[in-house]
Motif scaffolding. Structure first.
Motif, mmCIF file in Angstrom:
data_model
loop_
_atom_site.group_PDB
_atom_site.id
_atom_site.type_symbol
_atom_site.label_atom_id
_atom_site.label_comp_id
_atom_site.label_asym_id
_atom_site.label_seq_id
_atom_site.Cartn_x
_atom_site.Cartn_y
_atom_site.Cartn_z
ATOM 1 N N PHE A 13 -53.325 25.966 -54.751
ATOM 2 C CA PHE A 13 -52.928 25.350 -53.486
ATOM 3 C C PHE A 13 -54.051 25.473 -52.454
ATOM 4 N N ASN A 14 -54.637 26.656 -52.344
ATOM 5 C CA ASN A 14 -55.654 26.870 -51.320
ATOM 6 C C ASN A 14 -56.945 26.122 -51.620
ATOM 7 N N HIS A 15 -57.301 26.018 -52.878
ATOM 8 C CA HIS A 15 -58.509 25.253 -53.220
ATOM 9 C C HIS A 15 -58.285 23.764 -52.970
ATOM 10 N N GLU A 16 -57.222 23.228 -53.529
ATOM 11 C CA GLU A 16 -57.022 21.780 -53.463
ATOM 12 C C GLU A 16 -56.710 21.298 -52.046
ATOM 13 N N LEU A 17 -55.954 22.062 -51.293
ATOM 14 C CA LEU A 17 -55.656 21.639 -49.929
ATOM 15 C C LEU A 17 -56.897 21.668 -49.048
ATOM 16 N N MET A 18 -57.854 22.547 -49.360
ATOM 17 C CA MET A 18 -59.106 22.558 -48.610
ATOM 18 C C MET A 18 -59.865 21.247 -48.777
ATOM 19 N N HIS A 19 -59.603 20.532 -49.881
ATOM 20 C CA HIS A 19 -60.241 19.231 -50.094
ATOM 21 C C HIS A 19 -59.761 18.172 -49.116
ATOM 22 N N ASN A 20 -58.710 18.458 -48.345
ATOM 23 C CA ASN A 20 -58.329 17.546 -47.266
ATOM 24 C C ASN A 20 -59.477 17.326 -46.303
ATOM 25 N N PRO A 65 -41.229 20.863 -42.805
ATOM 26 C CA PRO A 65 -41.755 20.568 -41.460
ATOM 27 C C PRO A 65 -42.837 21.569 -41.067
ATOM 28 N N ILE A 66 -43.946 21.047 -40.549
ATOM 29 C CA ILE A 66 -45.044 21.902 -40.107
ATOM 30 C C ILE A 66 -45.594 21.341 -38.799
ATOM 31 N N LYS A 67 -45.283 21.992 -37.683
ATOM 32 C CA LYS A 67 -45.799 21.633 -36.364
ATOM 33 C C LYS A 67 -45.673 20.132 -36.086
ATOM 34 N N ASP A 68 -44.475 19.614 -36.107
ATOM 35 C CA ASP A 68 -44.153 18.216 -35.791
ATOM 36 C C ASP A 68 -44.607 17.230 -36.870
ATOM 37 N N ASN A 69 -45.170 17.727 -37.960
ATOM 38 C CA ASN A 69 -45.541 16.872 -39.086
ATOM 39 C C ASN A 69 -44.698 17.270 -40.295
ATOM 40 N N ASN A 98 -59.568 32.001 -47.009
ATOM 41 C CA ASN A 98 -58.331 31.585 -46.352
ATOM 42 C C ASN A 98 -57.151 32.455 -46.794
ATOM 43 N N ILE A 99 -57.072 32.705 -48.097
ATOM 44 C CA ILE A 99 -55.987 33.533 -48.629
ATOM 45 C C ILE A 99 -56.035 34.936 -48.022
ATOM 46 N N ALA A 100 -57.238 35.522 -48.014
ATOM 47 C CA ALA A 100 -57.373 36.906 -47.551
ATOM 48 C C ALA A 100 -57.192 37.026 -46.038
ATOM 49 N N LYS A 101 -57.819 36.133 -45.289
ATOM 50 C CA LYS A 101 -57.750 36.208 -43.821
ATOM 51 C C LYS A 101 -56.319 36.062 -43.323
ATOM 52 N N ASN A 102 -55.519 35.250 -44.038
ATOM 53 C CA ASN A 102 -54.162 34.971 -43.584
ATOM 54 C C ASN A 102 -53.092 35.699 -44.384
ATOM 55 N N ASN A 103 -53.548 36.588 -45.285
ATOM 56 C CA ASN A 103 -52.630 37.418 -46.063
ATOM 57 C C ASN A 103 -51.568 36.574 -46.780
ATOM 58 N N ILE A 104 -52.007 35.437 -47.325
ATOM 59 C CA ILE A 104 -51.076 34.529 -48.004
ATOM 60 C C ILE A 104 -50.555 35.195 -49.280
ATOM 61 N N ASN A 105 -49.259 35.157 -49.453
ATOM 62 C CA ASN A 105 -48.600 35.834 -50.574
ATOM 63 C C ASN A 105 -48.937 37.324 -50.591
ATOM 64 N N GLU A 154 -47.399 28.328 -45.864
ATOM 65 C CA GLU A 154 -48.379 29.305 -45.383
ATOM 66 C C GLU A 154 -49.795 28.750 -45.473
ATOM 67 N N THR A 155 -50.095 28.142 -46.602
ATOM 68 C CA THR A 155 -51.449 27.644 -46.861
ATOM 69 C C THR A 155 -51.823 26.523 -45.898
ATOM 70 N N ILE A 156 -50.926 25.561 -45.738
ATOM 71 C CA ILE A 156 -51.242 24.410 -44.894
ATOM 72 C C ILE A 156 -51.406 24.825 -43.431
ATOM 73 N N ILE A 157 -50.530 25.694 -42.946
ATOM 74 C CA ILE A 157 -50.656 26.152 -41.560
ATOM 75 C C ILE A 157 -51.989 26.869 -41.363
ATOM 76 N N ALA A 158 -52.345 27.760 -42.286
ATOM 77 C CA ALA A 158 -53.587 28.528 -42.160
ATOM 78 C C ALA A 158 -54.807 27.614 -42.171
ATOM 79 N N GLN A 159 -54.818 26.638 -43.072
ATOM 80 C CA GLN A 159 -55.985 25.769 -43.180
ATOM 81 C C GLN A 159 -56.099 24.822 -41.994
ATOM 82 N N ARG A 160 -54.978 24.280 -41.555
ATOM 83 C CA ARG A 160 -55.039 23.381 -40.402
ATOM 84 C C ARG A 160 -55.425 24.141 -39.138
#
Length: 560
Positions: free
Chosen positions: A292-299, A204-208, A328-335, A232-238
């Motif tokens: 994950f961060n590259h491919e999800l950005m293709h959304n 679950p991510i913010k009602d989705n 995205n990875i660096a700004k949000n300190n993912i992993n 982490e990745t999806i929340i940061a990118q959205r």
């Protein structure tokens, strides 16, 4: 009397509606089956055919770097009517000749995996149909009538599955019957369909909800690791795009066989992305984070912001995606990766670009044939576009005293894509950039993107007041493999490979090479004169390639 006439009109309207079937509706009935101990998918279609008696079904023979996809078709038959079937591989068509003026046509075909195990990275874009699971992209699963138009009404039924078997795809989770209304054909043909012994986890991510579908036990990381990093990745990118509108999204992870080293790849598609990872000790969590961060950005970049001419704008759709993956990875300190991660990744991609054998190739050479046939051409738009995006980000920050960045441009491009259906082409990109960087930007763009001339990073870094080193170690393997990857040739005298003892004509027994990585040893096992030897060496040489220094001043300029 008035009511009776009204009722009669309603009945007549219903009858007229029933007698005129929807030309855009296609019913697919798919059965998982076995024939002579071979696993297959039987697909039965029901649809309105062309009224002239000639119906064309689209099913590409070549797609996504794969050839001879028609080899997976094992049976085809018209049902309930007589007719003939013709195959046009060059066009990617199945031509059905049948009686004219039919309201409905029934057609059946059978798909079967056309290669032997193991499942490697080169095979993941082919139909995979195994005893315990299947993994197919919709363009090599579904035949689609050309006459159906660009908006489809679909019914998809799945049969022959066990009680514990999973159904997961770009349009739903665990739905053995799906009704898809007014679905754009292109979105349908860019989708993933998997089933069988996958494990599905809802996040679950913010009602989705995001679904993660994986197979088997993983060596390099746990399903818990995957879920945490994915969330982490999806929340940061959205959050970056201010877009939490996507109610459904699915991610598939398929283990692949890699005998030495690691391999990973992914494809961003409709409401989903499909990934493949080496399931061995060489695979690392950081590689999953990057994918994950590259491919999800293709959304957004690639899905909403579409290229007008696919390969021509790969410098943007792949290169800018790569840049924003690092950011995205660096700004949000993912992993737990921070600003140092960004500096290291940008330095790495600068080295890879300036050390590429096709470094000076013009943009016109990044075409379908070269991109899918050559690793070097496939990587070039990622490297070139990411370095170009990095420069633009710094330059916009410099000109606006840090008040704006490339982020502003990306949000404008997204808004134009949504509101105006604007495609990404070179003229449009220039029209967005010129108000910020001036009319002279067109000459700069033509020189470094269209013509492929290298950015003078040393001069640009000086102008931007970025601290940097003028040279660095760059990757040099020091030899080439023959076409079959079984013999070593063209060893460069003086290279670290040569100094380690590798020579022309050595037969390759094993290899573990981290291409582009200047911090890991290359491991080569060879046979020479009847005896075997193992070599380990750092594949590097010195080169005039600038590298950004990890200083507080630089991090401030970069917005950290």
């Amino acid at each position: 009397m008035y009511r009776s006439i009204g009722a009669l009109l309603v009945v007549l309207l219903v009858l007229v509606s029933c007698s005129n079937p929807n030309p855009n509706q296609i019913d697919y009935n798919i059965t998982v089956t076995h024939k002579d101990s071979i696993d297959q998918l039987k697909v039965e279609m029901k649809f309105m055919p062309s009224q002239d008696g000639i119906t064309i079904l689209e099913y590409p023979n070549s797609a996504w770097g794969q050839e001879e996809l028609h080899n997976a078709i094992k049976e085809m038959a018209l049902e309930k009517v007589s007719g003939t079937i013709e195959v046009n591989k060059d066009s990617g068509w199945i031509v059905l000749n049948h009686p004219e003026n039919l309201k409905e046509l029934h057609f059946r075909y059978v798909l079967q995996q056309d290669f032997e195990k193991p499942i490697t990275s080169r095979k993941t874009y082919r139909p995979i149909i195994q005893p315990t699971y299947f993994h197919l992209f919709s363009h090599n699963l579904f035949m689609v009538p050309k006459s159906a138009g660009e908006s489809l009404d679909l019914v998809i039924n799945w049969n022959g599955l066990g009680p514990k078997d999973v159904i997961q795809n770009s349009f739903g989770s665990q739905q053995k019957t799906q009704h898809l209304k007014t679905l754009p054909k292109q979105e349908f043909l860019e989708a993933i369909f998997v089933g069988g012994d996958f494990e599905v986890n809802a996040i679950p991510i913010k009602d989705n909800t995001v679904y993660l579908a994986t197979r088997g036990e993983w060596v390099p990381f746990t399903v818990g690791d995957m879920k945490a990093i994915l969330k982490e990745t999806i929340i940061a990118q959205r959050d970056f795009w201010n877009d939490h509108t996507q109610e459904y999204f699915t991610v598939t992870m398929q283990p692949i066989y890699t005998p030495n080293g690691s391999s990973y790849q992914g494809t961003g598609i409709t409401n989903s992305f499909a990934t493949s990872f080496s399931n061995n000790e060489f695979m690392e969590v950081e590689q999953m984070v990057h994918l994950f961060n590259h491919e999800l950005m293709h959304n957004w970049i690639g899905s909403i912001i579409k290229n007008e001419n696919e390969e021509e704008q790969y410098w943007f759709s792949e290169g800018f995606t790569e840049y924003y993956a690092f950011k995205n990875i660096a700004k949000n300190n993912i992993n737990e990766a921070g600003s140092t991660h960004f500096i290291n990744e940008m330095n790495s991609i600068i080295r890879k670009l300036y050390n590429s054998p096709v470094f000076l190739a013009p943009n016109s050479e990044i075409n379908y044939e070269n991109f899918w046939a050559s690793r070097d051409y496939a990587n070039l738009p990622y490297y070139r576009g990411a370095v170009f995006a990095f420069y633009l980000d710094l330059e916009i920050r410099r000109l606006t005293d840090g008040e704006k960045s490339l982020d502003v441009v990306m949000h404008q491009i997204l808004e134009d894509a949504r509101e105006k259906d604007q495609k990404l082409n070179h003229d449009y990109f220039l029209s967005v950039m010129k108000p910020i960087l001036g009319e002279q930007f067109q000459e700069f763009f033509n020189k470094h993107i269209e013509n492929g001339e290298p950015l003078p990073l040393g001069d640009l870094f000086n102008k931007l007041a970025v601290d940097f080193s003028p040279q660095s170690d760059v990757f040099e393997l020091g030899f080439t493999f023959n076409e079959e990857h079984k013999v070593i040739s063209n060893v460069i005298e003086g290279s670290t490979a040569y100094m380690a003892g590798i020579r022309n004509g050595d037969k390759v027994i094993s290899s573990n090479i981290w291409y582009g990585d200047i911090e890991r040893n290359a491991e080569i096992g060879i046979e020479r004169n009847g005896s075997t030897q193992n070599f380990s060496f750092l594949p590097v040489k010195k080169g005039p390639v600038p590298q950004i220094q990890n200083t507080d001043e630089n991090l401030t300029k970069l917005g950290f």
